[in-house]
Design a protein around this motif. Structure first.
Motif, PDB file in Angstrom:
ATOM      1  N   ALA A   1     -13.472   2.261  17.596  1.00  0.00           N
ATOM      2  CA  ALA A   1     -12.457   2.035  18.626  1.00  0.00           C
ATOM      3  C   ALA A   1     -11.119   1.807  17.931  1.00  0.00           C
ATOM      4  CB  ALA A   1     -12.824   0.823  19.479  1.00  0.00           C
ATOM      5  N   ILE A   2     -10.109   2.592  18.303  1.00  0.00           N
ATOM      6  CA  ILE A   2      -8.807   2.512  17.627  1.00  0.00           C
ATOM      7  C   ILE A   2      -7.989   1.351  18.180  1.00  0.00           C
ATOM      8  CG2 ILE A   2      -6.649   3.713  17.142  1.00  0.00           C
ATOM      9  CD1 ILE A   2      -8.150   6.340  17.334  1.00  0.00           C
ATOM     10  N   ILE A   3      -7.579   0.462  17.297  1.00  0.00           N
ATOM     11  CA  ILE A   3      -6.641  -0.605  17.644  1.00  0.00           C
ATOM     12  C   ILE A   3      -5.241  -0.058  17.395  1.00  0.00           C
ATOM     13  CG2 ILE A   3      -5.863  -2.940  17.138  1.00  0.00           C
ATOM     14  CD1 ILE A   3      -8.701  -2.764  18.294  1.00  0.00           C
ATOM     15  N   PRO A   4      -4.392   0.056  18.432  1.00  0.00           N
ATOM     16  CA  PRO A   4      -3.045   0.611  18.221  1.00  0.00           C
ATOM     17  C   PRO A   4      -2.246  -0.229  17.239  1.00  0.00           C
ATOM     18  CG  PRO A   4      -3.574   0.510  20.563  1.00  0.00           C
ATOM     19  CD  PRO A   4      -4.644  -0.266  19.847  1.00  0.00           C
ATOM     20  N   VAL A   5      -1.775   0.393  16.175  1.00  0.00           N
ATOM     21  CA  VAL A   5      -0.951  -0.274  15.164  1.00  0.00           C
ATOM     22  C   VAL A   5       0.252   0.612  14.892  1.00  0.00           C
ATOM     23  CG1 VAL A   5      -0.825  -1.147  12.806  1.00  0.00           C
ATOM     24  CG2 VAL A   5      -2.956  -1.392  14.102  1.00  0.00           C
TER      25      VAL A   5
ATOM     26  N   LYS B   1      -8.229   3.702  26.666  1.00  0.00           N
ATOM     27  CA  LYS B   1      -9.002   3.764  27.913  1.00  0.00           C
ATOM     28  C   LYS B   1      -8.200   4.348  29.065  1.00  0.00           C
ATOM     29  CE  LYS B   1     -12.000  -0.126  26.720  1.00  0.00           C
ATOM     30  NZ  LYS B   1     -12.435  -1.503  27.083  1.00  0.00           N
ATOM     31  N   GLU B   2      -6.893   4.245  28.981  1.00  0.00           N
ATOM     32  CA  GLU B   2      -6.032   4.803  30.023  1.00  0.00           C
ATOM     33  C   GLU B   2      -5.614   6.237  29.732  1.00  0.00           C
ATOM     34  OE1 GLU B   2      -5.363   1.535  28.781  1.00  0.00           O
ATOM     35  OE2 GLU B   2      -6.625   0.904  30.481  1.00  0.00           O
ATOM     36  N   GLY B   3      -6.112   6.785  28.640  1.00  0.00           N
ATOM     37  CA  GLY B   3      -5.781   8.149  28.282  1.00  0.00           C
ATOM     38  C   GLY B   3      -4.463   8.291  27.554  1.00  0.00           C
ATOM     39  N   LYS B   4      -3.923   7.170  27.057  1.00  0.00           N
ATOM     40  CA  LYS B   4      -2.654   7.186  26.342  1.00  0.00           C
ATOM     41  C   LYS B   4      -2.890   7.486  24.863  1.00  0.00           C
ATOM     42  CE  LYS B   4       1.300   4.210  25.225  1.00  0.00           C
ATOM     43  NZ  LYS B   4       1.851   2.836  25.335  1.00  0.00           N
ATOM     44  N   LEU B   5      -2.021   8.308  24.291  1.00  0.00           N
ATOM     45  CA  LEU B   5      -2.119   8.654  22.878  1.00  0.00           C
ATOM     46  C   LEU B   5      -1.867   7.430  22.004  1.00  0.00           C
ATOM     47  CD1 LEU B   5      -2.322  10.928  20.693  1.00  0.00           C
ATOM     48  CD2 LEU B   5       0.174  11.148  20.886  1.00  0.00           C
ATOM     49  N   VAL B   6      -2.778   7.178  21.051  1.00  0.00           N
ATOM     50  CA  VAL B   6      -2.631   6.016  20.168  1.00  0.00           C
ATOM     51  C   VAL B   6      -2.933   6.404  18.725  1.00  0.00           C
ATOM     52  CG1 VAL B   6      -3.143   4.264  21.910  1.00  0.00           C
ATOM     53  CG2 VAL B   6      -5.012   5.289  20.603  1.00  0.00           C
ATOM     54  N   THR B   7      -2.292   5.705  17.811  1.00  0.00           N
ATOM     55  CA  THR B   7      -2.624   5.762  16.384  1.00  0.00           C
ATOM     56  C   THR B   7      -2.784   4.331  15.901  1.00  0.00           C
ATOM     57  OG1 THR B   7      -0.281   5.723  15.752  1.00  0.00           O
ATOM     58  CG2 THR B   7      -1.324   7.889  16.003  1.00  0.00           C
ATOM     59  N   GLY B   8      -3.568   4.133  14.895  1.00  0.00           N
ATOM     60  CA  GLY B   8      -3.760   2.766  14.404  1.00  0.00           C
ATOM     61  C   GLY B   8      -4.874   2.689  13.404  1.00  0.00           C
ATOM     62  N   PHE B   9      -5.743   1.689  13.568  1.00  0.00           N
ATOM     63  CA  PHE B   9      -6.887   1.514  12.693  1.00  0.00           C
ATOM     64  C   PHE B   9      -8.111   1.199  13.531  1.00  0.00           C
ATOM     65  CE2 PHE B   9      -3.287   0.142   9.944  1.00  0.00           C
ATOM     66  CZ  PHE B   9      -3.365   1.166   9.023  1.00  0.00           C
TER      67      PHE B   9
ATOM     68  N   ARG C   1       0.828  -1.209   0.000  1.00  0.00           N
ATOM     69  CA  ARG C   1       0.000   0.000   0.000  1.00  0.00           C
ATOM     70  C   ARG C   1       0.862   1.259   0.000  1.00  0.00           C
ATOM     71  NH1 ARG C   1      -5.510  -0.115   1.118  1.00  0.00           N
ATOM     72  NH2 ARG C   1      -5.279   2.095   1.615  1.00  0.00           N
ATOM     73  N   ASN C   2       0.566   2.183  -0.912  1.00  0.00           N
ATOM     74  CA  ASN C   2       1.317   3.444  -0.967  1.00  0.00           C
ATOM     75  C   ASN C   2       0.595   4.572  -0.243  1.00  0.00           C
ATOM     76  OD1 ASN C   2      -0.799   4.124  -2.678  1.00  0.00           O
ATOM     77  ND2 ASN C   2       0.434   4.031  -4.547  1.00  0.00           N
ATOM     78  N   LYS C   3      -0.505   4.235   0.423  1.00  0.00           N
ATOM     79  CA  LYS C   3      -1.271   5.239   1.157  1.00  0.00           C
ATOM     80  C   LYS C   3      -1.824   4.620   2.433  1.00  0.00           C
ATOM     81  CE  LYS C   3      -5.570   7.938   0.842  1.00  0.00           C
ATOM     82  NZ  LYS C   3      -6.771   8.185   0.012  1.00  0.00           N
ATOM     83  N   ALA C   4      -1.774   5.388   3.534  1.00  0.00           N
ATOM     84  CA  ALA C   4      -2.362   4.931   4.790  1.00  0.00           C
ATOM     85  C   ALA C   4      -2.957   6.129   5.518  1.00  0.00           C
ATOM     86  CB  ALA C   4      -1.319   4.240   5.665  1.00  0.00           C
ATOM     87  N   GLN C   5      -4.104   5.916   6.162  1.00  0.00           N
ATOM     88  CA  GLN C   5      -4.768   6.953   6.936  1.00  0.00           C
ATOM     89  C   GLN C   5      -4.977   6.429   8.354  1.00  0.00           C
ATOM     90  OE1 GLN C   5      -7.506   9.194   3.643  1.00  0.00           O
ATOM     91  NE2 GLN C   5      -8.141   7.161   4.209  1.00  0.00           N
ATOM     92  N   PHE C   6      -4.219   6.976   9.308  1.00  0.00           N
ATOM     93  CA  PHE C   6      -4.243   6.487  10.678  1.00  0.00           C
ATOM     94  C   PHE C   6      -5.070   7.431  11.556  1.00  0.00           C
ATOM     95  CE2 PHE C   6      -0.311   4.906   8.828  1.00  0.00           C
ATOM     96  CZ  PHE C   6      -0.275   3.584   9.252  1.00  0.00           C
ATOM     97  N   PRO C   7      -6.174   6.951  12.152  1.00  0.00           N
ATOM     98  CA  PRO C   7      -6.894   7.786  13.114  1.00  0.00           C
ATOM     99  C   PRO C   7      -6.052   7.987  14.376  1.00  0.00           C
ATOM    100  CG  PRO C   7      -7.801   5.562  13.081  1.00  0.00           C
ATOM    101  CD  PRO C   7      -6.804   5.639  11.955  1.00  0.00           C
ATOM    102  N   VAL C   8      -6.261   9.119  15.029  1.00  0.00           N
ATOM    103  CA  VAL C   8      -5.519   9.472  16.235  1.00  0.00           C
ATOM    104  C   VAL C   8      -6.511   9.623  17.384  1.00  0.00           C
ATOM    105  CG1 VAL C   8      -3.946  11.135  17.281  1.00  0.00           C
ATOM    106  CG2 VAL C   8      -3.832  10.701  14.822  1.00  0.00           C
ATOM    107  N   GLY C   9      -6.180   9.085  18.552  1.00  0.00           N
ATOM    108  CA  GLY C   9      -7.077   9.198  19.702  1.00  0.00           C
ATOM    109  C   GLY C   9      -6.394   8.791  20.988  1.00  0.00           C
TER     110      GLY C   9
END
Length: 503
Positions: free
Chosen positions: A165-169, A150-158, A139-147
């Motif tokens: 619900a963001i799964i950290p990737v 539950k512990e208030g930790k910054l995560v990016t993923g899908f 894949r030459n393109k990716a769009q990662f949501p940011v949020g």
């Protein structure tokens, strides 16, 4: 006890044994229990499972895998440990050979079931699916949501399947390795400068998504932050961290303050480097189609539509060009042309190409890309294909090549071609129609209309553009048979026609 009474007694969360005998269009397992069909995510054909009922309808139901009793002979160990939670790779646990067989069967099944084509007909025209030699990192393109988790930790993923619900990737195996370094740099900047992540529930926070594009030929990298605001604070620090990464070419932000699931807003601001990256698609030899290796350059902005799998795209577009059988004398319409990717391929071998696209930015990109490659025989028009094409067809003042082209190429969105568009194609009577499809169900529906209108199905070939997912791309060649003029009735008015809106 009858099957009906047994089904009535089954309740949500009941456990039962199930043999998976088929797979659905999105890769879900299908099995029957006492005459009732169940659809089971993450189950593969050949699995024997312990299933738990999750939703029950009158004649069918949904279940989840509680335990695999006997694994399918086609089951493999997925390379990504998050594949079930993430939902992006629905069939990664299926061997790649069986993935290809599943997709090939999916296309044929839809052509039979929806299009009404016989098995014997399809045996004559269907060619083997074109798979990938290396079905990862494509894949030459990716769009990662940011949020925040539950512990208030910054995560990016899908997003997890059917949720937000963001799964950290940190490193998706379908994307390029450069993504990981970009995500790390952006998160470090957010933590250092206390830049808040967007919160969907409250509509507060700033950074919504991180968009990354990569040029497989040029190795150029683009980063665009989608933000819930009209300015990006502390951007100098962000630029310092991103600009040192190998290949970094473009850094920008896109404004989206709407409470919506649409990722990109309308305004993009480049804050470092170029507002685009450049990449190339190469024309390849396919089968009996022999050409010199030609490369076409494309400028790709954050909002450009561009095929995400460049390796397979070269094979797909080269096949579409092969099916068009151009000699340099033909006029060609390219409907749903996007940024002109197929149009510019066709222009190498055609006399004149006319592209139509509804997205204004895409048309501007198409014109830019034509100029970038020194192509002067491709002209682009803004509007809906089902509106633009009939207006040109009905104009006696236009060149005959526009009203009666030799070839029409269509690459519509998932919903397929509009009925008016199909009617006009039949009225134009091109020698050949090349149909590129991302949904074999709507493809089958449209092919039936075209064949009933007098065209003959010549070739059908599936392409694995999206390995480890249930999606499949298809290229079809139709040639003009004996057109029954009574079948083609297109009513179009010439009154007050204004062509200026399509320039």
């Amino acid at each position: 006890m009858t099957p009906t009474s047994q089904v009535k007694r089954m309740k949500k969360n009941d456990l039962f044994s199930l043999k998976i005998t088929d797979m659905g269009v999105d890769g879900e397992g299908i099995g029957k229990y006492d005459g009732m069909t169940f659809f089971v995510k993450d189950a593969l054909i050949g699995d024997e499972i312990r299933a738990r009922a999750t939703k029950l309808k009158k004649h069918y139901g949904y279940a989840r895998v509680e335990k695999i009793i006997t694994p399918s002979p086609y089951r493999v160990e997925p390379q990504c440990p998050l594949h079930r939670r993430c939902g992006g790779c629905q069939i990664q646990a299926l061997s790649y050979e069986q993935q290809l067989a599943f997709k090939e069967n999916k296309v044929r099944s839809n052509l039979q079931r929806i299009g009404g084509f016989s098995k014997e007909e399809l045996e004559q025209v269907c060619l083997p699916i074109v798979g990938m030699e290396h079905p990862f990192r494509y894949r030459n393109k990716a769009q990662f949501p940011v949020g925040l988790d539950k512990e208030g930790k910054l995560v990016t993923g899908f997003y997890a399947a059917r949720t937000h619900a963001i799964i950290p990737v940190e490193d998706c195996l379908l994307g390029v390795e450069e993504n990981k370094d970009v995500l790390m740099a952006v998160k470090e900047w957010m933590l250092l400068k206390q830049i808040p992540a967007y919160d969907e529930t409250t509509g507060t926070g700033l950074v919504r998504h991180i968009l990354i594009r990569y040029g497989f030929t040029t190795e150029e990298v683009m980063v665009c932050l989608i933000i819930n605001g009209d300015r990006l604070p502390e951007k100098e620090t962000l630029i310092e961290r991103l600009s040192v990464l190998p290949g970094m070419t473009s850094i920008s932000y896109n404004v989206n303050t709407e409470r919506t699931n649409v990722i990109l807003g309308k305004h993009t601001e480049c804050i470092w480097g170029m507002p685009y990256i450049t990449d190339y698609i190469h024309l390849r030899n396919t089968g009996d189609f022999s050409v010199e290796d030609t490369a076409i350059a494309y400028h790709i902005s954050p909002q450009s539509f561009y095929q995400v799998n460049p390796v397979q795209t070269e094979k797909l577009y080269s096949t579409a060009l092969e099916y068009a059988k151009l000699t340099g004398k033909e006029s060609v319409w390219d409907l749903y042309c996007g940024i002109g990717t197929i149009s510019l391929f066709l222009s190498q071998k055609a006399k004149q190409v006319y592209g139509v696209e509804i997205v204004p930015q895409a048309i501007e990109d198409a014109k830019t890309n034509a100029a970038l490659n020194g192509i002067t025989n491709a002209e682009f028009f803004l509007g809906k294909a089902e509106e633009v094409l009939p207006q040109f067809y009905n104009s006696d003042d236009l060149d005959a090549g526009m009203r009666h082209p030799d070839v029409i190429v269509v690459d519509p969105p998932r919903k397929g071609c509009d009925e008016q568009c199909l009617s006009t194609m039949l009225a134009m009577r091109p020698e050949r129609i090349v149909y590129v499809s991302c949904d074999s169900a709507t493809l089958a529906r449209d092919l039936r209309i075209l064949v009933d209108g007098g065209y003959e199905l010549q070739k059908v070939r599936a392409f694995d553009q999206f390995a480890h997912t249930g999606h499949v791309e298809t290229v079809v060649l139709l040639s003009k048979g004996i057109i029954d003029s009574q079948k083609v009735k297109v009513e179009m008015s010439l009154e007050d026609m204004d062509m200026s809106g399509f320039q």
